[in-house]
Design a protein around this motif. Sequence first.
Motif, PDB file in Angstrom:
ATOM      1  N   UNK A   1       0.844  -1.183   0.000  1.00 49.75           N
ATOM      2  CA  UNK A   1       0.000   0.000   0.000  1.00 49.75           C
ATOM      3  C   UNK A   1       0.884   1.239   0.000  1.00 49.75           C
ATOM      4  N   UNK A   2       0.503   2.226  -0.810  1.00 54.01           N
ATOM      5  CA  UNK A   2       1.224   3.491  -0.873  1.00 54.01           C
ATOM      6  C   UNK A   2       0.461   4.568  -0.109  1.00 54.01           C
ATOM      7  N   UNK A   3       1.217   5.546   0.356  1.00 54.77           N
ATOM      8  CA  UNK A   3       0.565   6.700   0.975  1.00 54.77           C
ATOM      9  C   UNK A   3      -0.261   7.458  -0.060  1.00 54.77           C
ATOM     10  N   UNK A   4       0.320   7.639  -1.243  1.00 60.30           N
ATOM     11  CA  UNK A   4      -0.256   8.502  -2.261  1.00 60.30           C
ATOM     12  C   UNK A   4      -0.463   7.749  -3.571  1.00 60.30           C
ATOM     13  N   UNK A  21       8.433  12.589  -7.252  1.00 58.94           N
ATOM     14  CA  UNK A  21       9.785  12.728  -6.690  1.00 58.94           C
ATOM     15  C   UNK A  21       9.791  13.659  -5.477  1.00 58.94           C
ATOM     16  N   UNK A  22       9.053  14.757  -5.548  1.00 55.61           N
ATOM     17  CA  UNK A  22       8.993  15.704  -4.425  1.00 55.61           C
ATOM     18  C   UNK A  22       8.323  15.066  -3.209  1.00 55.61           C
ATOM     19  N   UNK A  23       7.262  14.309  -3.428  1.00 54.08           N
ATOM     20  CA  UNK A  23       6.567  13.655  -2.315  1.00 54.08           C
ATOM     21  C   UNK A  23       7.428  12.554  -1.700  1.00 54.08           C
ATOM     22  N   UNK A  28       7.172  10.153   1.743  1.00 56.94           N
ATOM     23  CA  UNK A  28       5.904   9.495   1.425  1.00 56.94           C
ATOM     24  C   UNK A  28       6.117   8.434   0.349  1.00 56.94           C
ATOM     25  N   UNK A  29       5.361   7.350   0.427  1.00 56.14           N
ATOM     26  CA  UNK A  29       5.404   6.360  -0.647  1.00 56.14           C
ATOM     27  C   UNK A  29       4.347   6.752  -1.680  1.00 56.14           C
ATOM     28  N   UNK A 124      -2.382  16.627   2.582  1.00 60.66           N
ATOM     29  CA  UNK A 124      -2.096  15.195   2.706  1.00 60.66           C
ATOM     30  C   UNK A 124      -2.118  14.778   4.179  1.00 60.66           C
ATOM     31  N   UNK A 125      -1.527  15.606   5.037  1.00 62.02           N
ATOM     32  CA  UNK A 125      -1.476  15.294   6.465  1.00 62.02           C
ATOM     33  C   UNK A 125      -2.872  15.228   7.080  1.00 62.02           C
TER      34      UNK A 125
END
Length: 128
Positions: A1-4, A21-23, A28-29, A124-125
């Motif tokens: 599972x990815x964060x994003x 790349x920035x995330x 973050x994954x 996102x948070x």
Amino acid sequence: MSDIFISYARKDRKTAQRLAEALEAQGLSVWWDTRLIPGIFWSLVIGRELAAARCVIVLWSKASVQNRWVREEARKGLERRIHVPVRIENVQLPLFLGGIQTVDLIDWKGQRGHPGFKQLMLSIARVP
């Protein structure tokens, strides 16, 4: 599972890559369709990743507002209340997104200090 999970139109691939790349640099994954492996049923993989993601970021542009798959991925994120809309071009969002505050990355070039990127990180948070 990815964060994003990043949803975007093919035309916006460079922006999606810059964002991924920035995330990832923020710890973050990220999952986006560059992770698809030839020979698999891509719709099944995308459906699984979309269902497992903690947050769905949709990059809205002239191309993506017309894209059936982007609109469907946005709907799925919205149903789960994990959709964060990001405007990368000055476009009107689809009607079903009316009233949702949007992150503005129209002039973003990858800077972590950009006000829109900071707003995105806060958004996102806040996703459950």
